[in-house]
Enzyme design. Structure first.
Site, PDB file in Angstrom:
ATOM      1  N   GLU A 277       0.818  -1.211   0.000  1.00  0.00           N
ATOM      2  CA  GLU A 277       0.000   0.000   0.000  1.00  0.00           C
ATOM      3  C   GLU A 277       0.858   1.269   0.000  1.00  0.00           C
ATOM      4  O   GLU A 277       0.750   2.105   0.897  1.00  0.00           O
ATOM      5  CB  GLU A 277      -0.908   0.023   1.235  1.00  0.00           C
ATOM      6  CG  GLU A 277      -1.846  -1.166   1.373  1.00  0.00           C
ATOM      7  CD  GLU A 277      -2.527  -1.203   2.733  1.00  0.00           C
ATOM      8  OE1 GLU A 277      -2.373  -0.235   3.514  1.00  0.00           O
ATOM      9  OE2 GLU A 277      -3.193  -2.203   3.037  1.00  0.00           O
ATOM     10  N   GLY A 279       1.872   4.993  -0.652  1.00  0.00           N
ATOM     11  CA  GLY A 279       1.180   6.246  -0.958  1.00  0.00           C
ATOM     12  C   GLY A 279       2.188   7.360  -1.100  1.00  0.00           C
ATOM     13  O   GLY A 279       2.463   7.851  -2.191  1.00  0.00           O
ATOM     14  N   TYR A 321       4.249  17.947  12.004  1.00  0.00           N
ATOM     15  CA  TYR A 321       5.276  16.930  12.244  1.00  0.00           C
ATOM     16  C   TYR A 321       6.687  17.495  12.355  1.00  0.00           C
ATOM     17  O   TYR A 321       7.639  16.735  12.465  1.00  0.00           O
ATOM     18  CB  TYR A 321       5.289  15.920  11.080  1.00  0.00           C
ATOM     19  CG  TYR A 321       3.981  15.246  10.790  1.00  0.00           C
ATOM     20  CD1 TYR A 321       3.319  14.513  11.764  1.00  0.00           C
ATOM     21  CD2 TYR A 321       3.403  15.321   9.529  1.00  0.00           C
ATOM     22  CE1 TYR A 321       2.118  13.883  11.487  1.00  0.00           C
ATOM     23  CE2 TYR A 321       2.212  14.700   9.243  1.00  0.00           C
ATOM     24  CZ  TYR A 321       1.570  13.974  10.230  1.00  0.00           C
ATOM     25  OH  TYR A 321       0.386  13.351   9.948  1.00  0.00           O
ATOM     26  N   CYS A 346      -2.763  33.043  10.950  1.00  0.00           N
ATOM     27  CA  CYS A 346      -2.612  33.624  12.288  1.00  0.00           C
ATOM     28  C   CYS A 346      -2.240  32.568  13.321  1.00  0.00           C
ATOM     29  O   CYS A 346      -2.984  32.310  14.282  1.00  0.00           O
ATOM     30  CB  CYS A 346      -3.895  34.333  12.689  1.00  0.00           C
ATOM     31  SG  CYS A 346      -4.318  35.716  11.618  1.00  0.00           S
ATOM     32  N   GLU A 347      -1.110  31.930  13.133  1.00  0.00           N
ATOM     33  CA  GLU A 347      -0.568  30.934  14.059  1.00  0.00           C
ATOM     34  C   GLU A 347       0.956  31.041  14.026  1.00  0.00           C
ATOM     35  O   GLU A 347       1.549  31.147  12.939  1.00  0.00           O
ATOM     36  CB  GLU A 347      -0.953  29.507  13.643  1.00  0.00           C
ATOM     37  CG  GLU A 347      -2.434  29.219  13.573  1.00  0.00           C
ATOM     38  CD  GLU A 347      -3.072  29.018  14.938  1.00  0.00           C
ATOM     39  OE1 GLU A 347      -2.321  28.824  15.931  1.00  0.00           O
ATOM     40  OE2 GLU A 347      -4.309  29.054  15.023  1.00  0.00           O
ATOM     41  N   TYR A 375       0.243  14.370   1.138  1.00  0.00           N
ATOM     42  CA  TYR A 375      -0.150  15.024   2.385  1.00  0.00           C
ATOM     43  C   TYR A 375       0.042  16.539   2.315  1.00  0.00           C
ATOM     44  O   TYR A 375       0.404  17.180   3.294  1.00  0.00           O
ATOM     45  CB  TYR A 375       0.600  14.406   3.579  1.00  0.00           C
ATOM     46  CG  TYR A 375       0.385  12.915   3.647  1.00  0.00           C
ATOM     47  CD1 TYR A 375      -0.865  12.404   3.982  1.00  0.00           C
ATOM     48  CD2 TYR A 375       1.404  12.026   3.310  1.00  0.00           C
ATOM     49  CE1 TYR A 375      -1.085  11.032   4.000  1.00  0.00           C
ATOM     50  CE2 TYR A 375       1.190  10.649   3.327  1.00  0.00           C
ATOM     51  CZ  TYR A 375      -0.055  10.164   3.673  1.00  0.00           C
ATOM     52  OH  TYR A 375      -0.277   8.795   3.687  1.00  0.00           O
TER      53      TYR A 375
END
Length: 418
Positions: A277, A279, A321, A346-347, A375
């Protein structure tokens, strides 16, 4: 990391398969995701070549990038799909994937997910708990079908990767651990609308050490022996994904051939069809994120910022991450600068790089954030009322829009009118 066969500087401008990225940015606007169709195909071919000679079936893990054009490009090469929800199944079917080449995972499938999968006659559903096995049996009975199922085994192998993407440890929510095997066998023997066809595992993402795959596969083979002894005829063994890619050139990924060399001798003896699998392995370095420098800013302590028009709403991996993405100027530069590359959200966590040496770009110029094919777009969101970006695919120099940019009207289209 750039693969020069598909991404390279030509006449001082970064290109994707011969299409100039500056021209794409001007045509479609920024932020903009750019995918190379032939990079996708090349990665799939490399994976298939590594595991050649082994009876296997490769299912693209749709969660990495669920754009239907990405799915279609890989399906054209022969890939099936691993989906995690009814929405991902819908996308795979819309992309023209044969239902019998689709498997459904997911630790919390809803009743509608299960019903959609069974009604679509996909290859199998993979259960992650005893309760889910009972639930699938109930839905299958109501539909008058016998559901083909796999069970996800938690091998209790803690791979060395980011804690948020390790999935084979018994402390995590995934799969059925060995303490429940006897109960699982009794339950499967009593459920009349299920047929066990597969044993499955997935130990996490970005696994660099082949030893973790080896250890987990040994445990899965022990479960296979016990399952056969309990009288079940298994057809498939699913090893999952998690094969690594290079994000940082200083930390190159283990070649896929090393994993194949370690795993093939173990798997060939089973007499089963092996399912993989991948990805991220297929999609990550097949795409990048184009962004425009909005402002250059220097504060009172001399710290330099490049404020770009992409942010954590487009690529959340650095914030989530603490992951590394290479950042290049679209127009080659002979000089460099040390700067934080940050977004407009705004972070304080809205950054792509801290104190990074990058090309000395000016306001209004473009930069490319690499390894954004997996992602990236799939995890983008509308926080701060931002519009999800457009996506473009390039095939031998020809570009085409594969997702339109959001509009303001789309931001409120599902809300009740005032």
């Amino acid at each position: 990391m750039l693969d020069s066969r598909f991404f390279s500087y030509q006449n001082g401008e970064l290109n994707c398969e011969g299409a100039g990225l500056e021209a794409l940015a001007e045509r479609y606007g920024t932020p903009l995701f750019v995918m190379s169709r032939n990079a996708l195909k090349n990665q799939y071919a490399a994976f298939e070549d590594a595991f050649s000679g082994l009876d296997h079936f490769t299912c693209y893990s749709v969660k990495a990038n669920f754009n239907i054009h990405v799915i279609e490009a890989l399906a054209e090469e022969g890939a099936g799909c691993d989906v995690n929800s009814g929405g991902e199944l819908f996308r795979a079917l819309k992309a023209g994937v044969d239902p019998r080449k689709i498997i459904m995972a997911g630790v919390g499938k809803s009743e509608s997910d299960i019903e959609y999968a069974l009604s679509s006659d996909i290859l199998m559903l993979k259960a992650e708990s005893l309760s889910e096995l009972r639930h699938i049996d109930t839905v299958a009975g109501r539909l008058g079908v016998v559901a083909r199922v796999g069970v996800r085994i938690n091998p209790n192998v803690t791979a060395e990767t980011h804690p948020y993407i390790t999935t084979g440890d018994s402390k995590e929510k995934f799969g059925i651990d060995e303490a429940s095997f006897e109960e699982m066998f009794r339950l499967l023997g009593s459920l009349k609308h299920l047929r066990l066809v597969c044993l499955d595992m997935h130990i996490g993402s970005q696994i660099f050490d082949t030893g973790f795959f080896h250890a987990a596969t040994e445990k899965l083979l022990d479960v296979l022996e016990a399952t056969r002894s309990a009288g079940f005829a298994i057809e498939f063994l699913d090893i999952g994904g998690g094969f690594p890619v290079t994000y940082d050139p200083q930390d190159p990924a283990t070649p896929i051939g090393d994993f194949a060399e370690r795993l093939k001798p173990m798997l060939e003896t089973t007499g089963l069809t092996i399912i993989f699998e991948p990805g991220r392995f297929l999609a990550a370095n097949s795409g990048l994120l184009l962004t425009r420098v909005q402002y250059r800013k220097r504060n009172h302590i001399g710290k330099e910022f490049l404020i770009v028009d992409a942010g954590m709403t487009e690529l959340i991996r650095p914030a989530l991450y603490q992951s590394h993405h290479e950042i290049l100027p679209v127009r080659e530069r002979d000089t460099t600068m040390i700067a934080d590359v940050v977004g407009p959200v705004c972070e304080s966590g809205d950054f792509f790089a801290r104190a990074r040496t990058v090309g000395a770009v000016n306001e209004g110029e473009y930069m490319a954030i690499l390894s954004a094919g997996a992602y990236g777009a799939v995890m983008s969101n509308n926080y701060n009322g931002r519009l999800r970006p457009a996506e473009v695919m390039v095939d031998q120099g020809q570009d085409r829009l594969i997702r339109r940019r959001d509009t303001y009207d789309q931001l409120i289209q599902n809300e009740v009118d005032l």
